[in-house]
Design a protein around this motif. Structure first.
Motif, PDB file in Angstrom:
ATOM      1  N   MET A  67       0.855  -1.181   0.000  1.00 35.19           N
ATOM      2  CA  MET A  67       0.000   0.000   0.000  1.00 35.19           C
ATOM      3  C   MET A  67       0.891   1.232   0.000  1.00 35.19           C
ATOM      4  N   ASP A  68       0.601   2.181  -0.874  1.00 40.31           N
ATOM      5  CA  ASP A  68       1.451   3.366  -0.910  1.00 40.31           C
ATOM      6  C   ASP A  68       1.018   4.386   0.139  1.00 40.31           C
ATOM      7  N   ALA A  69       1.918   5.333   0.408  1.00 44.61           N
ATOM      8  CA  ALA A  69       1.692   6.310   1.468  1.00 44.61           C
ATOM      9  C   ALA A  69       0.472   7.174   1.206  1.00 44.61           C
ATOM     10  N   LYS A  70       0.265   7.588  -0.043  1.00 42.17           N
ATOM     11  CA  LYS A  70      -0.886   8.448  -0.343  1.00 42.17           C
ATOM     12  C   LYS A  70      -2.189   7.737  -0.020  1.00 42.17           C
ATOM     13  N   HIS A  71      -2.256   6.444  -0.310  1.00 45.12           N
ATOM     14  CA  HIS A  71      -3.463   5.674   0.002  1.00 45.12           C
ATOM     15  C   HIS A  71      -3.609   5.528   1.516  1.00 45.12           C
ATOM     16  N   SER A  72      -2.510   5.271   2.194  1.00 42.29           N
ATOM     17  CA  SER A  72      -2.542   5.070   3.642  1.00 42.29           C
ATOM     18  C   SER A  72      -2.909   6.355   4.385  1.00 42.29           C
ATOM     19  N   TRP A  73      -2.332   7.488   3.967  1.00 38.49           N
ATOM     20  CA  TRP A  73      -2.552   8.746   4.659  1.00 38.49           C
ATOM     21  C   TRP A  73      -3.724   9.537   4.106  1.00 38.49           C
ATOM     22  N   GLY A  74      -4.191   9.212   2.936  1.00 42.49           N
ATOM     23  CA  GLY A  74      -5.375   9.834   2.364  1.00 42.49           C
ATOM     24  C   GLY A  74      -5.278  11.322   2.129  1.00 42.49           C
ATOM     25  N   ALA A  75      -6.336  12.036   2.515  1.00 41.97           N
ATOM     26  CA  ALA A  75      -6.475  13.466   2.200  1.00 41.97           C
ATOM     27  C   ALA A  75      -5.376  14.325   2.815  1.00 41.97           C
ATOM     28  N   LEU A  76      -4.685  13.840   3.841  1.00 44.69           N
ATOM     29  CA  LEU A  76      -3.606  14.627   4.433  1.00 44.69           C
ATOM     30  C   LEU A  76      -2.456  14.860   3.461  1.00 44.69           C
ATOM     31  N   THR A  77      -2.417  14.082   2.386  1.00 49.42           N
ATOM     32  CA  THR A  77      -1.335  14.226   1.408  1.00 49.42           C
ATOM     33  C   THR A  77      -1.631  15.272   0.342  1.00 49.42           C
ATOM     34  N   GLU A  78      -2.845  15.790   0.293  1.00 53.66           N
ATOM     35  CA  GLU A  78      -3.221  16.757  -0.740  1.00 53.66           C
ATOM     36  C   GLU A  78      -2.248  17.934  -0.766  1.00 53.66           C
ATOM     37  N   GLY A  79      -1.682  18.206  -1.933  1.00 61.77           N
ATOM     38  CA  GLY A  79      -0.800  19.341  -2.102  1.00 61.77           C
ATOM     39  C   GLY A  79       0.632  19.132  -1.640  1.00 61.77           C
ATOM     40  N   LEU A  80       0.950  17.968  -1.098  1.00 58.86           N
ATOM     41  CA  LEU A  80       2.311  17.682  -0.652  1.00 58.86           C
ATOM     42  C   LEU A  80       2.972  16.694  -1.599  1.00 58.86           C
ATOM     43  N   ASP A  81       4.276  16.785  -1.730  1.00 60.26           N
ATOM     44  CA  ASP A  81       5.044  15.855  -2.550  1.00 60.26           C
ATOM     45  C   ASP A  81       5.411  14.662  -1.676  1.00 60.26           C
ATOM     46  N   VAL A  82       4.591  13.629  -1.728  1.00 64.25           N
ATOM     47  CA  VAL A  82       4.785  12.440  -0.886  1.00 64.25           C
ATOM     48  C   VAL A  82       5.277  11.287  -1.756  1.00 64.25           C
ATOM     49  N   PRO A  83       6.479  10.772  -1.467  1.00 59.15           N
ATOM     50  CA  PRO A  83       6.972   9.633  -2.243  1.00 59.15           C
ATOM     51  C   PRO A  83       6.064   8.421  -2.056  1.00 59.15           C
ATOM     52  N   ARG A  84       5.899   7.654  -3.117  1.00 61.04           N
ATOM     53  CA  ARG A  84       5.050   6.454  -3.026  1.00 61.04           C
ATOM     54  C   ARG A  84       5.563   5.484  -1.974  1.00 61.04           C
ATOM     55  N   ASP A  85       6.876   5.474  -1.748  1.00 61.50           N
ATOM     56  CA  ASP A  85       7.433   4.521  -0.796  1.00 61.50           C
ATOM     57  C   ASP A  85       7.603   5.092   0.610  1.00 61.50           C
ATOM     58  N   ALA A  86       7.014   6.266   0.883  1.00 61.48           N
ATOM     59  CA  ALA A  86       7.076   6.822   2.239  1.00 61.48           C
ATOM     60  C   ALA A  86       6.435   5.811   3.188  1.00 61.48           C
ATOM     61  N   ASP A  87       7.103   5.569   4.301  1.00 57.30           N
ATOM     62  CA  ASP A  87       6.673   4.523   5.233  1.00 57.30           C
ATOM     63  C   ASP A  87       6.001   5.132   6.459  1.00 57.30           C
ATOM     64  N   PRO A  88       4.669   5.105   6.513  1.00 60.34           N
ATOM     65  CA  PRO A  88       3.978   5.689   7.668  1.00 60.34           C
ATOM     66  C   PRO A  88       4.284   4.972   8.983  1.00 60.34           C
ATOM     67  N   GLY A  89       4.780   3.746   8.908  1.00 58.88           N
ATOM     68  CA  GLY A  89       5.103   2.991  10.122  1.00 58.88           C
ATOM     69  C   GLY A  89       6.466   3.324  10.690  1.00 58.88           C
ATOM     70  N   ASN A  90       7.320   3.995   9.919  1.00 58.30           N
ATOM     71  CA  ASN A  90       8.658   4.388  10.367  1.00 58.30           C
ATOM     72  C   ASN A  90       8.713   5.904  10.339  1.00 58.30           C
ATOM     73  N   ARG A  91       8.383   6.520  11.483  1.00 55.52           N
ATOM     74  CA  ARG A  91       8.240   7.973  11.521  1.00 55.52           C
ATOM     75  C   ARG A  91       9.521   8.717  11.156  1.00 55.52           C
ATOM     76  N   ALA A  92      10.676   8.235  11.638  1.00 58.91           N
ATOM     77  CA  ALA A  92      11.937   8.918  11.338  1.00 58.91           C
ATOM     78  C   ALA A  92      12.221   8.888   9.836  1.00 58.91           C
ATOM     79  N   LYS A  93      12.027   7.736   9.209  1.00 61.44           N
ATOM     80  CA  LYS A  93      12.259   7.618   7.770  1.00 61.44           C
ATOM     81  C   LYS A  93      11.247   8.467   7.000  1.00 61.44           C
ATOM     82  N   ALA A  94       9.986   8.443   7.424  1.00 62.98           N
ATOM     83  CA  ALA A  94       8.946   9.214   6.742  1.00 62.98           C
ATOM     84  C   ALA A  94       9.235  10.711   6.835  1.00 62.98           C
ATOM     85  N   ARG A  95       9.678  11.180   8.006  1.00 65.03           N
ATOM     86  CA  ARG A  95      10.027  12.609   8.138  1.00 65.03           C
ATOM     87  C   ARG A  95      11.146  12.966   7.167  1.00 65.03           C
TER      88      ARG A  95
END
Length: 86
Positions: free
Chosen positions: A1-29
């Motif tokens: 599952m990609d980050a945009k699907h996992s995080w949904g509307a919070l990604t609107e207007g942001l450049d979010v990599p498909r491989d952003a890992d919502p489970g690893n906060r340090a890596k996602a930041r």
């Protein structure tokens, strides 16, 4: 599952990599361009507004890095047409 699907509307207007890992906060930041200093500043603001328990829950939540990225994007000074910061 990609980050945009996992995080949904919070990604609107942001450049979010498909491989952003919502489970690893340090890596996602890191992937979202939020460095440690910026994250600490954002957490400080949240702690000023919310009770400590709620601030900790928000900062430690899965969407925490995305909220930090969104907060960072709203605090970046906008430029006027002449290129000067407002």
């Amino acid at each position: 599952m990609d980050a945009k699907h996992s995080w949904g509307a919070l990604t609107e207007g942001l450049d979010v990599p498909r491989d952003a890992d919502p489970g690893n906060r340090a890596k996602a930041r890191e992937q979202l361009g939020v460095n440690r200093l910026a994250h600490a500043a954002i957490v400080g603001v949240v702690k000023d507004v919310l009770p400590e328990t709620q601030a900790g829950l928000l900062a430690g939540s899965r969407p925490g890095p995305l909220l930090a990225a969104r907060s960072r994007s709203t605090t970046t000074p906008a430029a006027d047409p002449d290129g000067a910061a407002r």
